[in-house]
Structure formats: C-alpha cells, structure tokens
Design a protein around this motif. Structure first.
Motif: not given
Ligand code: MRU
Length: 352
Positions: A42, A45, A47-48, A50, A163, A169-170, A175, A242, A320
């Motif tokens: 982590m 972290r 989704a995009p 990652i 979150c 995260a991208t 997002t 998401a 999740f």
């Molecule tokens: O455990 P994480 O921090 O990877 O979880 C992230 C989320 O749940 C985000 O809301 C999701 O990945 C969307 S990020 C644009």
C-alpha cells in the motif's frame, strides 16, 4: 500540482503513501518486483494508480533489459503481468490493463519486429495508459461537476467524499476528487467533508493532504459521524470512487461506502460514484461476483505497531464493500458522461 508518480523512460519514482502526510518521500521503482511490493504494501493504492504503477514497473524493467529473443520479451511481459495482478484482488483496473498490454504485445508479433522495436512499442503503449488516465479523470471531473450543477445546485455546494480518490489514487487529478476539483474550479464548491476512512486512514492522511495542498476548504470527520454530518452540515451530494463496478451498477469501493450510501438515501442526498469505464467489469454480473480483499487484522488491532485492541478478540477486516446499484441515486460519473446504474449495460454496449 502534486506529482505522485515521476516517470521518464527507464525511470520511475512514486511518493511512498505510507509516509504521508508527515513527509513527502519518493521511492525508486526499478522492477516488476518493486512494483508488486509497492502495491501489496500500500505504498501506492487506489484502483487506477495500482494499474498505472504496475504497468510502469514493467515498462522500466523491460527498458534497457537484455532479451535473447523476441519470444523472451513476450514471456517476460506475460509472466510479469500475471504476477502483478496478484498484488491486490478487488480493483479491476490492473486486470484490465494487464489484458490490454498482453493483447497489444501479442499483436506486435505478426510484424516480425526486432527485440528493441517490440520493447519500444510496449513501453510506448504503457506510457499512453498513464496519459489517458489523466485525460479520463479530467473528463470525469467535468461531467460530474456539470451534472451536479444542473441537478443539485449552482452554488455553495457541500460534497462528502470517502477514502482517497485524488491524484494519489490515479495518474493525476482524481475521480471523485476530480469532481471536487472541477466544482472548485467552477467556484461553486463551498466545502468538502472527508471521512477519516478507518482503518487505513486514506481520508485523514491522503484526501485531507490533497485538499489542503489545493487550498480547498475541507472538514475531516470520523467515519461514525457521517449520519450526524448529513443531519447538521447541509451536504449537497456524496461522491465516491470505485474499485470495480458490476455490469448491473453494484459497486465495490472502500469499506464504509455502503453505509454512507444507505445514509444518503435516508437523508435524500444524491449519491454518485465517479470512475473511469475501465473500472466497469463486464464479467461481474452483480456485486456478489466481486472478490473482496480481506486485509491483515493488525490494521484494526494495532496503531503504529502498538496494540490498541483487547487481546483475544476476533476481527474481520474487509477492505471494500458493495454498494447496491439502487443506492447510487445520483449516477455513475464516467469519462463519457453520467449514467444511471440501470442503463449501464446498454451504455457500455453503445461504447463498444
Ligand atoms: O485500499 P485502497 O486505498 O486501494 O482503496 C481505494 C478506494 O477504495 C478508492 O475509492 C478506489 O480505488 C478509487 S480510487 C480513484
């Protein structure tokens, strides 16, 4: 502008998100193995992000690596991606990126290219994924902001988010936090309420950091204050991200999203999911088909290595949860526009 990923050919650094917000430290990613552990632990972290960091870790390793033959390149690309997708199971974007990279790599073999040409093409393909993600997020932000202005209100908006769905995260912009950024740019955003997001604190550590960094007015609340905040703080809309959206609109996102959606329904507050269409999983017919990651229970029982929960208690730590489509009352905000969950399948078929 916050730059969580620094990349140029053969060079990749990411901000170690475990050290935020106290210090901004970049770490080198020089191989697929580094990418795999950065995701699993982590350090990166969301989704995009990652998917992008996984793909870029492959790009930096193959750039400059010696391969005996073109067949070796293909084997290496396939095997590396098969490893990378195992780092975390719920977010679909990495699976989608892996299959796109494999398909593209395989398509190069009809042309009898040299090893270096194949590597060059694969690296360029991966670089495009990064560029596309930023463009996609800006489009999501703008569609979301327009939809909220047209349907929720034109000024003084208060958005609650959960979150971290921002630049961290991208590949950049974000997002759900991209929608927040676009509302802020339009000068219609009064305030953001962000949840702490236990147990990993992506809200207090990362979203609060991004909002302060961008000078966006925000208030941090504990997760259990959401109902009272909805009662007291004039929340106009909830916007979350998401990890995987089933084709019926059921959405896997950070634990706690489901209860926020139930509360939003109770208080009649529009609830939006903002995500690129790469988060939509055609193989998942509904939320039941989505595998939910369960993480180490030390995330609940310990704080900074020190035990804070009573010995002997059982713990359950799903990372999740699934928000049923009917609770996504505002819509699903994508780079192509805002869709009602019931229309998602048809909209996706139109895009084919
Ligand atoms: O455990 P994480 O921090 O990877 O979880 C992230 C989320 O749940 C985000 O809301 C999701 O990945 C969307 S990020 C644009």
């Amino acid at each position: 502008m916050l730059q969580p990923i620094k990349y140029s050919r053969g060079f990749l650094q990411i901000i170690d998100q475990l050290r935020l917000p106290l210090e901004v430290v970049y770490i080198d990613i020089v191989s697929v193995e580094d990418g795999y552990y950065a995701i699993k632990d982590m350090k990166v972290r969301g989704a995009p992000a990652i998917a992008i960091v996984a793909a870029l870790s492959l790009a930096v390793e193959i750039w400059g690596k010696h391969f005996e033959s073109t067949a070796d390149v293909k084997d290496f690309v396939h095997n590396s991606l098969d490893t990378l997708v195992k780092a975390r199971p719920t977010a679909v974007n990495i699976f989608r990126a892996a299959s796109d990279i494999k398909r593209f790599t395989d398509s190069l073999y009809v042309n009898f290219l040299s090893v270096s040409d194949i590597v060059e093409n694969v690296v360029a393909f991966i670089e495009n994924l990064k560029e596309d993600d930023v463009k996609c997020n800006i489009a999501i932000g703008d569609h979301g902001a327009k939809h909220i202005c047209d349907n929720v209100g034109l000024s003084e908006l208060v958005v609650l988010t959960h979150c971290n769905t921002g630049s961290l995260a991208t590949a950049g912009y974000g997002t759900a936090l991209g929608v927040v950024r676009s509302l802020h740019k339009k000068k219609v955003l009064k305030h953001v309420v962000c949840t702490e997001t236990r147990p990993f604190n992506q809200g207090s550590r990362l979203t609060a950091f991004e909002l302060s960094h961008d000078n966006i007015d925000a208030t941090l609340i504990v997760d259990s204050a959401v109902a009272f905040a909805m009662k007291q703080k004039n929340i106009s809309a909830v916007v979350v991200g998401a990890d995987r959206i089933a084709i019926n609109g059921d959405t896997a996102n950070k634990i706690g999203t489901y209860q926020i959606a139930i509360l939003a329904k109770f208080f009649n507050i529009p609830f939006y999911v903002a995500a690129p269409t790469t988060s939509i999983c055609r193989n998942a017919k509904d939320g039941q088909s989505i595998l939910i990651e369960e993480r180490n229970t030390e995330e609940i029982t310990h704080f900074q290595g020190k035990r804070i929960a009573a010995e002997g208690v059982n713990c359950w730590n799903p990372a999740f949860d699934i928000t049923p489509a009917e609770l996504i009352t505002g819509g699903i905000i994508t780079e192509y526009g805002v869709f009602k969950p019931v229309d998602l399948n048809d909209e996706m078929n139109k895009l084919k």
